[in-house]
Design an enzyme around this catalytic site. Structure first.
Site, PDB file in Angstrom:
ATOM      1  N   HIS A  39      33.716  27.735  25.360  1.00 40.69           N
ATOM      2  CA  HIS A  39      32.676  26.701  25.461  1.00 40.69           C
ATOM      3  C   HIS A  39      33.233  25.439  26.121  1.00 40.69           C
ATOM      4  O   HIS A  39      32.641  24.895  27.061  1.00 40.69           O
ATOM      5  CB  HIS A  39      32.159  26.380  24.056  1.00 40.69           C
ATOM      6  N   GLU A  40      34.375  24.972  25.642  1.00 38.88           N
ATOM      7  CA  GLU A  40      34.922  23.712  26.157  1.00 38.88           C
ATOM      8  C   GLU A  40      35.257  23.818  27.646  1.00 38.88           C
ATOM      9  O   GLU A  40      35.083  22.863  28.399  1.00 38.88           O
ATOM     10  CB  GLU A  40      36.179  23.316  25.371  1.00 38.88           C
TER      11      GLU A  40
ATOM     12  N   HIS B 133      32.588  22.745  29.907  1.00 41.96           N
ATOM     13  CA  HIS B 133      32.547  21.299  30.193  1.00 41.96           C
ATOM     14  C   HIS B 133      33.578  20.943  31.266  1.00 41.96           C
ATOM     15  O   HIS B 133      33.301  20.157  32.171  1.00 41.96           O
ATOM     16  CB  HIS B 133      32.859  20.490  28.938  1.00 41.96           C
TER      17      HIS B 133
ATOM     18  N   HIS C 162      25.795  20.457  27.750  1.00 40.96           N
ATOM     19  CA  HIS C 162      25.260  21.355  26.729  1.00 40.96           C
ATOM     20  C   HIS C 162      23.922  21.949  27.151  1.00 40.96           C
ATOM     21  O   HIS C 162      23.108  21.297  27.800  1.00 40.96           O
ATOM     22  CB  HIS C 162      25.095  20.610  25.402  1.00 40.96           C
TER      23      HIS C 162
END
Lengths: 427, 87
Positions: free
Chosen positions: A122-123, A126, A132
């Site tokens: 997930h990170e 970014h 998000h």
């Protein structure tokens, strides 16, 4: 998916682990992080390389509490990690809360821990420029959801990263395994077939005439417009990106890419309802769109109603009728909306008329409508209007656009030009 | 005039901190919570509920509080607010 606005200008990115957690199982951590990078490179043109250097593009650290970036960790639970969007310095860096117990895989019922792979995957989204997503099944959904060890990037995330960096070429037609009888619905193990839509747009070619090749699983063929042969319905610059709407679809173009003469063909359009929620389910076109100068909220006009969005989140209390803006009750639609940099005012056009809108009062001004003749050279019944980042004003109708000289108050003497060549880079 | 919201924020989760931290309320107002009006808070809660895909009540109900306690990423949820973090 949501793109934050920044992206890496290269496809090979380096990463390194700069600060380890206490008692770290270094091989497990390196393995899980490499796996997390892999799910992003598997569907995009990106490649990742681990290096032993503190100046890697993506620096990874395990920190506790305050660690000097203004975003302190909170101990076990709640916030697990954060990452910075692409850029120099801290850009791309990923920080994990060193007080969590980072493990490989899911904890058993009588143990605890957080799956490093799930959080890192997930990170890194970014770190690549994705914000998000409100799609619950997506990897970029903000709340931690354990994912399987064999996760492949969900569709929403795959389209997001491909929008930024392009899709990795995948075979669309695969040879039959030996001994298999050809069928038209042969399923391959390639779960990313859907991503070929992003690369090829609506132009999925028919299967080659070869009985040894069968189609793999693919999404339904979308009836998307062709950027190089199309008029447009509406357009606006939204958070530094140009959004062009046509039918049920929109293009999202980065201005730097548009200005690059070597840029690739326009990306395929995306379905409006996959990004702008809460617009009517049977929407077949957007009439006009603009970004309110006061608060950057986005106004959509459809028929005799308008909607308000904060980013892509619909504001409560909408749609509202055009009459709320002081427009006449018999007005059935707005052709175009323009925030004119010449005076900072908002203008609404329909047919041969236009209104000046007072953003503070929330109503059109008293001595309007006026005739579009005031905008010399601009045809009646325009499709869209825009003040582009070059400071010029543009009006769009059918397949053409007119450049407007704000000082002389008339259109460019060169006359209308083709939308497709200037705005989409079509040859 | 300062308005004290009727909406109950006295839970074991600090809802205002949560909403500010993750982009649903402006961070600059953290020091003046009493200046928020009830409508602003309810809108922020509703927006957060919508983003997370839970029932939009505008209230700090059980489901919302449970969500606020869930483990999550530290980045804000909205595009506009996420731009702030890079600065």
């Amino acid at each position: 998916y949501a793109i934050q606005g920044q992206k890496w200008s290269k496809n090979l990115l380096t990463w390194s682990i700069n600060d380890w957690p206490e008692g770290a199982n270094t091989s497990m951590i390196r393995e899980q992080l490499a796996k997390a990078f892999h799910i992003w490179s598997e569907v995009s043109k990106l490649e990742f390389q681990e290096v032993q250097a503190t100046d890697a593009d993506i620096g990874i650290s395990f920190f506790r509490g305050y660690h000097g970036d203004g975003y302190p960790f909170d101990g076990k639970g709640l916030v697990l990690a954060h990452a910075f969007f692409p850029g120099d310095g801290l850009g791309g860096d990923t920080h994990f809360d060193g007080e969590e117990l980072w493990i490989r895989g899911q904890p058993s019922s009588d143990s605890e821990g957080v799956d490093l792979f799930s959080v890192a995957a997930h990170e890194f989204g970014h770190s690549l420029g994705l914000a998000h997503s409100s799609v619950i099944d997506s990897l970029m959904f903000p709340y931690y959801q354990p994912i399987g060890d064999d996760l492949r990037l969900p569709y929403d995330d795959a389209v997001g990263v491909q929008q930024l960096y392009g899709a990795r070429k995948l075979p669309k037609w695969e040879p039959l395994p030996p001994g298999t009888i050809p069928t038209t619905q042969h399923t391959t193990t390639n779960l990313y077939e859907t991503t070929t839509y992003v690369e090829d747009g609506s132009h999925l070619t028919p299967p080659p005439d070869d009985e040894n090749l069968v189609p793999s699983t693919r999404p339904p063929r979308p009836l998307a417009p062709d950027a190089c042969n199309s008029s447009i319905d509406a357009l606006s610059i939204i958070r530094r990106e140009l959004f062009i709407f046509k039918g049920k679809y929109f293009w999202r173009l980065n201005s730097k890419e548009m200005n690059n003469s070597d840029s690739s063909p326009p990306p395929p359009p995306l379905a409006i309802d996959r990004f702008w929620y809460n617009l009517p389910a049977d929407l077949d076109r957007v009439d006009a769109v603009y970004v309110r100068p006061l608060d950057d909220k986005i106004v959509f006009f459809l028929g005799n109603r308008f909607w308000l969005f904060n980013a892509n989140i619909p504001e409560p209390g909408y749609p509202r009728p055009l009459t709320d803006l002081g427009l006449p009750a018999n007005l059935q639609h707005v052709d175009a909306a323009l925030v004119w940099g010449h005076n900072g005012k908002t203008y609404l056009f329909t047919g041969q008329q236009y209104w000046r809108f007072d953003e503070v009062e929330g109503r059109v001004e008293l001595d309007y409508p006026r005739s579009i003749i005031m905008w010399r050279g601009v045809p009646a019944g325009i499709d869209a209007a825009l003040q582009w980042e070059d400071g010029k004003t543009y009006f769009f109708k059918d397949e053409y656009f007119w450049t407007f000289d704000d000082k002389r108050m008339k259109t460019d003497a060169q006359g209308p030009k083709l939308i497709s060549s200037f705005w989409f880079g079509c040859s | 005039h300062p308005v004290t919201p009727n909406i109950s924020l006295r839970t074991d989760v600090d809802a205002v901190v949560f909403l500010s931290k993750f982009g649903y309320l402006p961070q600059t107002d953290l020091a003046s919570r009493e200046l928020r009006n009830e409508t602003q808070l309810r809108d922020a809660i509703r927006q957060m509920q919508r983003f997370a895909g839970i029932k939009e009540t505008g209230e700090l109900d059980e489901g919302t509080i449970a969500l606020m306690k869930r483990r999550r990423c530290g980045m804000p949820d909205l595009i506009g607010s996420s731009e702030r973090i890079k600065r």
